[in-house]
Scaffold this motif. Structure first.
Motif, PDB file in Angstrom:
ATOM      1  N   ASN A 117     -34.646  13.311  67.356  1.00 21.19           N
ATOM      2  CA  ASN A 117     -34.235  11.923  66.824  1.00 21.19           C
ATOM      3  C   ASN A 117     -32.658  11.743  67.342  1.00 21.19           C
ATOM      4  OD1 ASN A 117     -32.716  10.177  65.018  1.00 21.19           O
ATOM      5  ND2 ASN A 117     -34.213  10.473  63.341  1.00 21.19           N
ATOM      6  N   LYS A 118     -32.702  10.997  68.419  1.00 18.76           N
ATOM      7  CA  LYS A 118     -31.397  10.930  69.312  1.00 18.76           C
ATOM      8  C   LYS A 118     -30.228  10.354  68.349  1.00 18.76           C
ATOM      9  CE  LYS A 118     -33.186   8.288  72.447  1.00 18.76           C
ATOM     10  NZ  LYS A 118     -34.769   8.730  72.050  1.00 18.76           N
ATOM     11  N   LEU A 119     -30.517   9.498  67.673  1.00 16.26           N
ATOM     12  CA  LEU A 119     -29.429   8.677  66.852  1.00 16.26           C
ATOM     13  C   LEU A 119     -28.898   9.861  65.688  1.00 16.26           C
ATOM     14  CD1 LEU A 119     -27.908   6.189  65.947  1.00 16.26           C
ATOM     15  CD2 LEU A 119     -29.691   5.775  64.399  1.00 16.26           C
ATOM     16  N   LEU A 120     -29.800  10.798  65.098  1.00 13.07           N
ATOM     17  CA  LEU A 120     -29.202  11.866  64.387  1.00 13.07           C
ATOM     18  C   LEU A 120     -28.425  12.852  65.066  1.00 13.07           C
ATOM     19  CD1 LEU A 120     -29.542  12.518  61.376  1.00 13.07           C
ATOM     20  CD2 LEU A 120     -31.353  14.048  61.767  1.00 13.07           C
ATOM     21  N   PHE A 121     -28.851  13.131  66.362  1.00 17.54           N
ATOM     22  CA  PHE A 121     -28.343  14.263  66.996  1.00 17.54           C
ATOM     23  C   PHE A 121     -26.927  13.667  67.276  1.00 17.54           C
ATOM     24  CE2 PHE A 121     -26.948  16.037  70.927  1.00 17.54           C
ATOM     25  CZ  PHE A 121     -27.296  17.468  70.708  1.00 17.54           C
ATOM     26  N   LEU A 122     -26.725  12.467  67.679  1.00 20.98           N
ATOM     27  CA  LEU A 122     -25.492  11.834  67.975  1.00 20.98           C
ATOM     28  C   LEU A 122     -24.616  11.944  66.984  1.00 20.98           C
ATOM     29  CD1 LEU A 122     -23.733  10.507  70.385  1.00 20.98           C
ATOM     30  CD2 LEU A 122     -24.681   8.217  69.282  1.00 20.98           C
ATOM     31  N   ALA A 123     -25.127  11.658  65.764  1.00 22.11           N
ATOM     32  CA  ALA A 123     -24.478  11.565  64.503  1.00 22.11           C
ATOM     33  C   ALA A 123     -23.628  13.013  64.160  1.00 22.11           C
ATOM     34  CB  ALA A 123     -24.969  11.168  63.251  1.00 22.11           C
ATOM     35  N   LEU A 125     -22.770   3.271  72.731  1.00 18.61           N
ATOM     36  CA  LEU A 125     -21.730   2.141  73.038  1.00 18.61           C
ATOM     37  C   LEU A 125     -20.436   2.412  72.150  1.00 18.61           C
ATOM     38  CD1 LEU A 125     -23.832  -1.126  73.846  1.00 18.61           C
ATOM     39  CD2 LEU A 125     -22.488   0.412  75.513  1.00 18.61           C
ATOM     40  N   LEU A 126     -20.637   2.405  70.732  1.00 19.07           N
ATOM     41  CA  LEU A 126     -19.701   2.707  69.790  1.00 19.07           C
ATOM     42  C   LEU A 126     -18.664   3.942  70.082  1.00 19.07           C
ATOM     43  CD1 LEU A 126     -18.166   1.697  67.558  1.00 19.07           C
ATOM     44  CD2 LEU A 126     -19.758   3.176  65.848  1.00 19.07           C
ATOM     45  N   VAL A 127     -19.664   5.059  70.351  1.00 19.21           N
ATOM     46  CA  VAL A 127     -18.803   6.196  70.626  1.00 19.21           C
ATOM     47  C   VAL A 127     -17.934   6.260  71.833  1.00 19.21           C
ATOM     48  CG1 VAL A 127     -19.150   8.761  71.200  1.00 19.21           C
ATOM     49  CG2 VAL A 127     -20.537   7.690  69.455  1.00 19.21           C
ATOM     50  N   TRP A 128     -18.491   5.459  72.932  1.00 24.26           N
ATOM     51  CA  TRP A 128     -18.072   5.284  74.191  1.00 24.26           C
ATOM     52  C   TRP A 128     -16.584   4.606  73.998  1.00 24.26           C
ATOM     53  CZ3 TRP A 128     -16.561   1.086  77.175  1.00 24.26           C
ATOM     54  CH2 TRP A 128     -16.216   1.232  78.509  1.00 24.26           C
ATOM     55  N   PHE A 129     -16.748   3.588  73.437  1.00 22.94           N
ATOM     56  CA  PHE A 129     -15.536   2.625  73.069  1.00 22.94           C
ATOM     57  C   PHE A 129     -14.372   3.428  72.510  1.00 22.94           C
ATOM     58  CE2 PHE A 129     -13.135  -0.381  70.417  1.00 22.94           C
ATOM     59  CZ  PHE A 129     -12.525  -1.304  71.587  1.00 22.94           C
ATOM     60  N   LEU A 130     -14.857   4.060  71.359  1.00 24.01           N
ATOM     61  CA  LEU A 130     -13.800   4.858  70.572  1.00 24.01           C
ATOM     62  C   LEU A 130     -13.327   5.890  71.489  1.00 24.01           C
ATOM     63  CD1 LEU A 130     -15.525   5.041  66.989  1.00 24.01           C
ATOM     64  CD2 LEU A 130     -13.477   3.734  67.858  1.00 24.01           C
ATOM     65  N   PHE A 190     -15.887   4.219  61.468  1.00 22.19           N
ATOM     66  CA  PHE A 190     -16.909   4.840  62.348  1.00 22.19           C
ATOM     67  C   PHE A 190     -17.969   5.510  61.773  1.00 22.19           C
ATOM     68  CE2 PHE A 190     -17.856   8.580  65.066  1.00 22.19           C
ATOM     69  CZ  PHE A 190     -18.501   7.927  66.086  1.00 22.19           C
ATOM     70  N   TYR A 191     -17.573   6.613  61.073  1.00 23.63           N
ATOM     71  CA  TYR A 191     -18.753   7.350  60.484  1.00 23.63           C
ATOM     72  C   TYR A 191     -19.649   6.531  59.463  1.00 23.63           C
ATOM     73  CZ  TYR A 191     -16.660  11.435  62.445  1.00 23.63           C
ATOM     74  OH  TYR A 191     -16.120  12.417  63.481  1.00 23.63           O
TER      75      TYR A 191
END
Length: 218
Positions: free
Chosen positions: A109-115, A33-38, A5-6
């Motif tokens: 940066n939404k992707l970086l924040f999510l990470a 979507l990946l985070v939600w699924f996991l 995942f990471y």
């Protein structure tokens, strides 16, 4: 699975950087979507999941648990014939929706924040459904209030959060955050109040734990 995942999340960030963030929205949507699924389907070994399933299975109009909001959701879902997994679907879907709405209010940066959010808060909160939804509500409430200064909306969101976990009430004083200025008396009093509240809450929890250990039968 965690390493995969990471690794995948870091690959999305790298791809986003190399493309000068031209596809950031699409990559961010994929990451969400990946985070939600996991969260919903993979982590069945959450430490508190059995307890939540027990609450869900016992939910009736006479049994709501001590947190009325969580109990009502359990009761409604069970009344419609859904299984306990539906509880995770509703909470994580609602939570990630609120997180997305909050991130769209600010230039980030939404992707970086999510990470970064996934590196600690998600693994920590996800196993506790009540505190997880409260975390999402608080993120949305704070960012929304900072942007629009609508204190009625902020307080209402905090009240909703307290229906899932009573400790959320400690965030109500942050409605005064727009009055915080450097080195004025209000700021000092506000910070002192927050600090004292944190100490009192921690002290109270310590007393509760100590009393429990003293009274439990051997």
């Amino acid at each position: 699975m965690v390493i995969v995942f990471y690794s995948f999340l870091l690959a999305l960030i790298l791809l986003n950087t190399l493309s000068n963030r031209k596809n950031e929205n699409k990559l961010y949507a994929l990451a969400i979507l990946l985070v939600w699924f996991l969260l919903v389907f993979v982590n069945d070994d959450y430490v508190d999941w059995n307890a939540y399933q027990g609450i869900f299975n016992k939910s009736t109009y006479l049994y709501y648990t001590k947190d009325i909001g969580f109990g009502v959701i359990c009761y409604i879902l069970k009344s419609f014939g859904f299984e306990a997994i539906s509880l995770r679907i509703v909470i994580y879907t609602s939570g990630l929706f609120l997180l997305d709405r909050a991130l769209r209010m600010v230039k980030v940066n939404k992707l970086l924040f999510l990470a970064f959010y996934c590196f600690y808060p998600v693994p920590s909160d996800a196993m506790h459904l009540r505190t997880c939804i409260v975390s999402y509500i608080l993120i949305y409430a704070l960012i929304s209030y900072i942007k629009d200064k609508n204190w009625i909306k902020y307080v209402l969101l905090i009240v909703i959060a307290t229906l899932f976990h009573k400790m959320a009430v400690l965030y109500i004083p942050f409605v005064l955050i727009n009055k915080v200025e450097k080195n004025n008396k209000f700021t000092k009093a506000f910070l002192a109040f927050v600090g004292i509240s944190v100490i009192l809450v921690g002290w109270n929890r310590s007393l509760t734990v100590s009393y429990t250990h003293l009274t439990l039968p051997t």
